[in-house]
Design an enzyme around this catalytic site. Structure first.
Site, mmCIF file in Angstrom:
data_model
loop_
_atom_site.group_PDB
_atom_site.id
_atom_site.type_symbol
_atom_site.label_atom_id
_atom_site.label_comp_id
_atom_site.label_asym_id
_atom_site.label_seq_id
_atom_site.Cartn_x
_atom_site.Cartn_y
_atom_site.Cartn_z
ATOM 1 N N HIS A 26 0.823 -1.215 0.000
ATOM 2 C CA HIS A 26 0.000 0.000 0.000
ATOM 3 C C HIS A 26 0.857 1.265 0.000
ATOM 4 O O HIS A 26 0.640 2.187 -0.804
ATOM 5 C CB HIS A 26 -0.929 -0.013 1.218
ATOM 6 C CG HIS A 26 -1.795 1.198 1.328
ATOM 7 N ND1 HIS A 26 -1.414 2.327 2.036
ATOM 8 C CD2 HIS A 26 -3.011 1.482 0.797
ATOM 9 C CE1 HIS A 26 -2.366 3.241 1.940
ATOM 10 N NE2 HIS A 26 -3.354 2.753 1.202
ATOM 11 N N ARG A 39 -13.495 5.359 -10.794
ATOM 12 C CA ARG A 39 -13.891 4.120 -10.117
ATOM 13 C C ARG A 39 -14.717 4.469 -8.892
ATOM 14 O O ARG A 39 -14.259 5.206 -8.013
ATOM 15 C CB ARG A 39 -12.659 3.310 -9.710
ATOM 16 C CG ARG A 39 -13.017 1.963 -9.079
ATOM 17 C CD ARG A 39 -11.777 1.155 -8.748
ATOM 18 N NE ARG A 39 -11.039 1.721 -7.620
ATOM 19 C CZ ARG A 39 -9.856 1.274 -7.202
ATOM 20 N NH1 ARG A 39 -9.277 0.275 -7.852
ATOM 21 N NH2 ARG A 39 -9.243 1.833 -6.180
ATOM 22 N N THR A 82 -4.805 -5.166 -12.201
ATOM 23 C CA THR A 82 -3.906 -6.316 -12.130
ATOM 24 C C THR A 82 -3.318 -6.569 -10.750
ATOM 25 O O THR A 82 -2.807 -7.667 -10.492
ATOM 26 C CB THR A 82 -2.772 -6.158 -13.157
ATOM 27 O OG1 THR A 82 -2.214 -4.847 -13.045
ATOM 28 C CG2 THR A 82 -3.306 -6.361 -14.558
ATOM 29 N N ASN A 83 -3.367 -5.586 -9.848
ATOM 30 C CA ASN A 83 -2.913 -5.883 -8.477
ATOM 31 C C ASN A 83 -3.818 -6.938 -7.851
ATOM 32 O O ASN A 83 -3.357 -7.964 -7.345
ATOM 33 C CB ASN A 83 -2.914 -4.608 -7.630
ATOM 34 C CG ASN A 83 -1.787 -3.666 -7.999
ATOM 35 O OD1 ASN A 83 -0.782 -4.082 -8.557
ATOM 36 N ND2 ASN A 83 -1.959 -2.395 -7.712
ATOM 37 N N ASP A 84 -5.128 -6.677 -7.882
ATOM 38 C CA ASP A 84 -6.067 -7.646 -7.299
ATOM 39 C C ASP A 84 -6.201 -8.888 -8.160
ATOM 40 O O ASP A 84 -6.382 -9.995 -7.642
ATOM 41 C CB ASP A 84 -7.437 -6.994 -7.097
ATOM 42 C CG ASP A 84 -7.520 -6.225 -5.782
ATOM 43 O OD1 ASP A 84 -6.647 -6.449 -4.912
ATOM 44 O OD2 ASP A 84 -8.431 -5.398 -5.623
ATOM 45 N N ARG A 136 -9.377 6.974 -8.162
ATOM 46 C CA ARG A 136 -9.783 6.160 -7.003
ATOM 47 C C ARG A 136 -10.535 7.042 -6.016
ATOM 48 O O ARG A 136 -9.917 7.785 -5.248
ATOM 49 C CB ARG A 136 -8.539 5.530 -6.365
ATOM 50 C CG ARG A 136 -7.908 4.459 -7.227
ATOM 51 C CD ARG A 136 -6.522 4.087 -6.784
ATOM 52 N NE ARG A 136 -5.572 5.159 -7.096
ATOM 53 C CZ ARG A 136 -4.271 4.963 -7.265
ATOM 54 N NH1 ARG A 136 -3.761 3.759 -7.165
ATOM 55 N NH2 ARG A 136 -3.476 5.981 -7.530
ATOM 56 N N CYS A 154 -4.965 -0.863 -15.558
ATOM 57 C CA CYS A 154 -4.781 0.297 -14.674
ATOM 58 C C CYS A 154 -4.089 -0.057 -13.362
ATOM 59 O O CYS A 154 -4.063 0.743 -12.442
ATOM 60 C CB CYS A 154 -6.122 0.976 -14.384
ATOM 61 S SG CYS A 154 -7.228 -0.037 -13.382
ATOM 62 N N GLU A 210 -10.959 -7.728 -12.102
ATOM 63 C CA GLU A 210 -9.915 -8.005 -11.105
ATOM 64 C C GLU A 210 -10.131 -9.330 -10.394
ATOM 65 O O GLU A 210 -9.445 -9.638 -9.413
ATOM 66 C CB GLU A 210 -9.853 -6.857 -10.092
ATOM 67 C CG GLU A 210 -11.191 -6.435 -9.538
ATOM 68 C CD GLU A 210 -11.161 -5.066 -8.870
ATOM 69 O OE1 GLU A 210 -10.143 -4.750 -8.240
ATOM 70 O OE2 GLU A 210 -12.156 -4.340 -8.981
#
Length: 896
Positions: free
Chosen positions: A455, A619, A785-787, A563, A848, A763
Site C-alpha cells: 500500500h 472508479r 492487475t494488483n487484485d 480512485r 490500470c 480483477e
C-alpha cells in the site's frame, strides 16, 4: 616492412584492408583517434599474428624505422642521451578485462637517465625507473608462474611488494589479522643503483642501451603470451611514445568528460594539472580555464567523439612543451540519465542520428532518475548510514521522522504556523488507507512490511513520493532502529532509493539534486516519444486535479483510474464519511451524503476540467468499509468530537466502538467492498454518480468537453454490473441504476444527454472468465492487475515479500508477480479481452494496475489488443517510451 607490424599517427591510419580484430581493443581505440585526425601520439602495433612469436633480430629494422617516424612527430629521439623519447608498451588483448600490467618508461637506461632527469627532476626520474622495473617484474613473475617455478615467482612477488612501497602504492590488507601493513617504506637509492639491483631479474643488457631494452621487452612479452592460456592468439602489442605534463615549459596533463555527466550541459567537465605528470597529490584547475587555443581543440575533439560514438566520452590528454597530445578516450559508466538524454536530443537536433535512434537507445526504466530527486553523493561524507531494503518508489527524500499519521499532520500544521521546515518522513510498520493523507504531504515513507506492490509503495508512486520497505525496521514508541542504526521522532533522515543499486538511509540531512522536466530535456523527449504512438496510448491514475495536471504535462491521454476512496480520507471529509457509515438514521445518513456529494462534485469537476476532451475513468468506491473507521484512540476521539459538534450530542466510546466492530471482517479484501457495498448501501454509489454527472453537465455548460467513464469495481458476474448500471425494480423496492440517476438529473437540468460510458474493473478470475456476458452491460474493461494477481495466484501483495526470497532461492517463481505480470494473469487478460469483444466488438480495454509502468507489461498489453495502460503520473513518461519503442520495433519488423 612485415605486414603484421602497423604504424598509426594523426595522419597515418591503419588500412581498412587489415582485420582490425588483429589490433586488440587498445590498438583499435588508438586507430580510431587516428581516423578522426586527432593529435594522437604515433604508435606501432605488432598484431595478434606476430605478438606471440616475436623474433628480435627479425623485427629490429622495422621497429627502428618506425621509431624514427615517431621521433619526427614527437620531437625527441629514442635512446638520445640529452632528450630521450620514452615509450610505453601496451598488451592489447581483445578481452575487455585482462590481468596484464601497464608497462611504461622504456628507454630509461644508464646512458639516458641523466638527460631525462634534467627535464623532470631527479626524484621524478627515479620514480619512473621504479615504475619501469615494477611493470617488467610483473611480467617476469607471470613467466615464472607459467614455467612452474614457484620459488622464483615468490621471490619476484616479494620484490614487487617492496617496489610498491617505494612508489607509495597501497598494499592489500593482511588477510590473517585484517590490518594494513605498517612497515615503513625503505629509503630510496639512485636510479643507477636500482638498475644495478634489479638487472639480475631481466635478460642481460636490459639497462645497457635503449634499443636492447625494447627488443628484450618485446621478446619477454611474446614469450609470456606464447605460454599463457589467457591468450588465445588474440592479443597484440602496441608501442607508443610517452609525453609528460611536467616536461619543459607550457606543459600540463588532465582528463575530462565531453559534457557534464550530471546535467548533460554541453560543456567540458574535468580538470587539468599544470607542470604535473598526473593528478596525484596536486590541486587541479577547471578544464574550461585552460588556455583558449587548447580549449577549442579539446572541445572540437570531445564533440567529434560524441558524434562518432553517440555517447559521452572521457578523454585524457597531455600538453608537452605547448603541444597537445591525446592519451586515451573511453566510454563513461557513471553518468546521469539526464546527461544521456540531452546528448541524444542534441544529436537528433543536428541530424547526427534520427529520432527513432533516440527513442530506441534509452531504457524506459532509467527515466525514473529524471523524475525524482537524487542524493548529491559529495554531501554524504561522514554521515552515518544503513543500506538495504526493498525499493517501493524511487528517488531521494529528506525530512523529520514521525511514527504516525496524526503526529506527522500535527507537525505539518505547526510548521506552517511558524514558517518552519515542512519536510517530513512517515515511518510505520505498515500503512493503510487512512495514512494516505500523511503520505501525500510527506516527502517519503519508510515501512517495515510489504514490498514494491504494498500500500505505501503504491500510494507513494501515485503522489511522486519516495518509498522504502525494510523488514529490518523496528519501531518502539518514538524510536526506531535499522540494525545498529537508530533514530527518534523529530530526527532528520535522508532516504535514497535509486532504481538501480542498493537503497540507503542516512542519519541527517544530505544535499539533493532536484529534477526539472524543462531543463532536463524530459518534456522534449516525451513529445518525441508520443510522435511514434499510433492507436495504443497511456493514461494516468489521478485522484486530484493536481495529479491530473502533472500527468497531462507528462503526456497522459486521459485518466485511466480515479480512485474515489482516496478522496474521503482528507481531514475535512473523513469524519463526515464515518458519520454516514455509522449512522442508524436514514435522514442523518442522507445529510452526510449530501455534504459528501458537494465535495465529490468539486473533485470530479476539477479533474475533468484539467482533462478536457479526454476520457476520465472514475472508479466508484472500492475499499472495504473498515478502512474508513478510526484505528486508534486519537482518531476515535476525533470522530466523537466531530459528532458532538455537529449534532449537539456526545456518543459514548463504547457505542461508537460497537458500531465500528460491527463492520469488522475476517478477510476484508474479499469481503464487503466495491460493488457489494453498492448492493447493500445503494445511496453511496448514487451520491457518487450524481456528483459525477453534476460536474460533467456543469463543465458542458461552460463549453468544456467532459468525457466521464464510470467504472464499477470488484464485479464477479454480469448480474452485479447490470444491477448497478441499469437498476432493478422488484416488489416493494426500486434500485436506481447509473442510467436512471443520469436521466433524472438530465431532466431536472432540462438539457441534452451527455456522452458517457459505463464499464467495469476486471480483477477477479470469475470476471475474466465471464467477460463475454459482462460485456453486454459494460462498454469498457479496465484490468486491475494488483487484485487480479492476488486472486489468481492466491497471494497477498502486502505479505508476499516475507516468503519471496525463499521462492526465488528454489526457482519456484519467476520474478515478482506484482511487478511483472504472471503468465496465468496474462492469459486471463487476453482471454477476457477476446471474449468481451466477441460480445461487443468496440469494447475498450485498458490496464490500470501498477503493472502499467513496466515496459515488459506494456508490450504484452499491446500484443493482447488492449487500447491503453494507466499508471501513476510519474510513470507516464516511462510507459510512453515503452510504447514508442514497441511501435518502432513493429515497424522495423514489417517486410518492405
Amino acid at each position: 616492412m612485415d605486414s603484421r607490424i602497423h604504424f598509426f599517427s594523426q595522419k597515418d591510419v591503419i588500412s581498412q584492408k587489415v582485420n582490425h580484430e588483429l589490433l586488440g581493443i587498445r590498438g583499435r581505440q588508438a586507430n580510431e583517434f587516428a581516423e578522426l585526425e586527432f593529435p594522437i601520439l604515433p604508435g606501432i602495433i605488432l598484431d595478434t599474428e606476430i605478438a606471440s612469436e616475436v623474433e628480435p633480430k627479425t623485427i629490429k629494422k622495422d621497429i627502428n624505422d618506425l621509431l624514427a617516424k615517431c621521433a619526427k612527430l614527437v620531437g625527441k629521439i629514442y635512446g638520445d642521451a640529452k632528450n630521450p623519447m620514452l615509450l610505453k608498451v601496451v598488451i592489447s588483448s581483445n578481452l575487455a578485462i585482462t590481468n596484464y600490467p601497464a608497462l611504461h618508461n622504456f628507454g630509461l637506461v644508464k646512458p639516458t637517465i641523466d638527460g631525462f632527469a634534467k627535464w623532470v627532476g631527479a626524484d621524478f626520474a627515479i620514480n619512473e625507473v621504479l615504475f619501469l622495473i615494477s611493470g617488467m617484474m610483473m611480467i617476469q613473475e607471470r613467466i615464472k608462474e607459467l614455467e612452474g617455478k614457484p620459488k622464483e615467482q615468490e621471490e619476484i612477488g616479494e620484490k614487487i611488494k617492496l617496489l610498491k612501497k617505494l612508489l607509495g602504492i597501497k598494499q592489500p590488507s593482511n588477510e590473517l589479522h585484517g590490518k594494513e601493513e605498517k612497515t615503513p617504506a625503505p629509503k630510496k637509492k639512485t636510479a643507477i643503483e636500482y638498475m644495478d639491483e634489479y638487472a639480475k631479474y631481466f635478460p642481460k643488457g636490459f639497462f645497457d642501451n635503449a634499443e636492447n631494452q625494447l627488443l628484450i621487452t618485446l621478446s619477454e612479452i611474446s614469450r609470456m603470451l606464447g605460454m599463457d592460456e589467457q591468450n588465445d592468439g588474440d592479443t597484440a602489442i602496441m608501442i607508443q611514445p610517452m609525453v609528460y605534463g611536467n616536461y619543459g615549459k607550457d606543459s600540463c596533463a588532465g582528463g575530462f568528460y565531453s559534457r557534464n555527466v550530471i546535467t548533460g550541459d554541453k560543456k567540458l567537465q574535468g580538470n587539468f594539472f599544470r607542470d604535473k605528470f598526473n593528478e596525484l597529490g596536486t590541486e587541479g584547475h577547471e578544464i574550461n580555464k585552460i588556455d583558449s587555443v587548447h580549449l577549442k581543440q579539446l572541445e572540437k575533439i570531445a564533440w567529434a567523439l560524441e558524434d562518432k560514438f553517440k555517447e559521452i566520452r572521457y578523454i585524457r590528454f597531455t600538453v608537452e612543451n605547448g603541444k597537445l597530445w591525446l592519451i586515451e578516450q573511453r566510454l563513461v559508466d557513471q553518468k546521469s540519465t539526464q546527461s544521456d538524454l540531452k546528448l541524444l536530443l542534441d544529436l537528433a537536433k543536428r541530424k547526427i542520428v534520427d529520432t527513432s535512434y533516440v527513442i530506441k537507445t534509452l531504457d524506459p526504466i532509467r527515466l525514473n532518475e529524471i523524475l525524482h530527486p537524487v542524493v548529491n553523493m559529495s554531501s554524504v561524507k561522514g554521515i552515518k548510514s544503513w543500506k538495504g531494503g526493498i525499493a517501493g518508489a524511487p528517488g531521494a527524500a529528506i525530512g523529520k521522522v514521525y511514527f504516525s499519521t496524526n503526529a506527522l499532520l500535527e507537525a505539518k500544521k505547526a510548521s506552517a504556523q511558524h514558517a518552519e521546515d515542512d519536510r517530513f518522513i512517515l515511518v510505520l510498520e505498515s500503512s493503510f488507507a487512512e495514512d494516505v493523507k500523511a503520505i501525500e504531504v510527506s516527502t517519503g515513507v519508510l515501512t517495515a512490511e510489504g514490498g514494491y506492490a504494498a500500500h505505501a509503495s503504491v500510494v507513494a508512486r501515485q503522489y511522486g513520493k519516495v518509498s522504502l520497505v525494510s523488514p529490518a525496521l523496528k519501531i518502539k514508541g518514538t524510536k526506531a532502529t535499522l540494525g545498529e542504526f537508530s533514530f527518534s521522532e523529530g530526527d532528520y533522515i535522508t532516504i535514497d532509493v535509486p532504481f538501480y543499486g542498493e537503497s540507503t538511509v542516512y542519519l541527517g540531512e544530505t544535499d539533493l539534486i532536484e529534477p526539472d522536466p524543462k531543463t532536463s530535456g524530459l518534456l522534449d523527449f516525451i513529445a518525441l516519444s508520443k510522435s511514434f504512438l499510433k492507436e495504443f496510448h497511456v493514461r494516468c491514475n489521478a485522484d486530484t486535479p493536481k495529479d491530473a495536471a502533472l500527468a497531462l504535462s507528462f503526456g497522459a491521454e486521459g485518466v485511466g483510474l480515479c480512485r474515489t476512496e482516496h478522496m474521503f480520507f482528507k481531514a475535512d471529509r473523513i469524519n463526515v464519511f464515518r458519520d454516514m457509515l455509522l449512522s442508524d438514521d436514514k435522514k442523518e445518513r442522507q445529510k452526510a451524503l449530501n455534504k459528501l456529494q458537494v465535495m465529490q462534485r468539486e473533485d470530479f469537476y476539477g479533474i475533468m476540467k484539467v482533462m478536457a476532451g479526454k476520457e476520465v475513468t472514475i472508479r466508484l468506491l472500492d475499499s472495504p468499509l473498515h478502512e474508513f473507521m478510526p484505528h486508534n484512540s486519537d482518531e476515535l476521539q476525533g470522530y466523537i468530537d466531530y459528532v458532538t459538534k455537529v449534532k449537539g450530542t456526545k456518543p459514548s466510546k463504547a457505542e461508537v466502538t460497537a458500531r465500528v466492530d460491527a463492520l469488522h471482517e475476517f478477510n476484508p479484501m474479499l469481503g464487503h467492498r466495491g460493488c457489494r457495498i453498492a448492493v447493500s448501501y445503494p445511496e453511496i454509489y448514487a451520491m457518487q454518480v450524481k456528483a459525477i454527472f453534476e460536474a460533467a453537465y456543469k463543465l458542458r455548460s461552460e463549453k468544456i468537453n467532459a468525457q466521464p467513464e464510470i467504472m464499477v469495481p470488484i464485479v464477479m458476474n454480469m448480474s452485479e454490473l447490470k444491477l448497478i448500471a441499469y437498476g432493478k425494480k422488484i416488489e416493494g423496492s426500486n434500485y436506481l441504476g447509473i442510467v436512471d440517476i443520469e436521466e433524472t438529473l438530465r431532466k431536472e437540468l432540462k438539457t441534452k444527454e451527455l456522452e458517457y460510458k459505463i464499464g467495469t474493473m476486471i480483477e477477479l478470475p470469475a470476471a475474466a472468465l465471464g467477460a463475454g456476458e459482462i460485456a453486454r452491460y459494460g462498454r469498457f474493461f479496465s484490468f486491475g492487475t494488483n487484485d487480479l494477481t492476488q486472486t489468481t495466484l492466491g497471494i497477498s501483495r502486502d505479505d508476499f515479500t516475507a516468503f519471496m526470497p525463499d521462492y526465488t532461492l528454489f526457482d519456484l517463481i519467476d520474478g515478482n508477480p506484482f511487478s511483472t505480470l504472471d503468465p496465468r494473469v496474462k492469459e486471463l487478460i487476453a482471454l477476457a479481452t477476446d471474449r468481451g469483444r466477441l460480445t461487443r466488438p468496440d469494447l475498450v480495454c485498458g490496464l490500470c494496475g501498477e503493472h502499467g509502468a513496466n515496459p515488459e507489461n506494456v508490450r504484452f498489453c499491446m500484443d493482447a489488443g488492449l487500447n491503453y495502460v494507466s499508471c501513476s503520473p510519474y510513470s507516464v513518461p516511462i510507459a510512453l517510451l515503452a510504447v514508442a519503442q514497441a511501435e518502432i520495433e513493429k515497424a522495423e519488423a514489417k517486410p518492405e
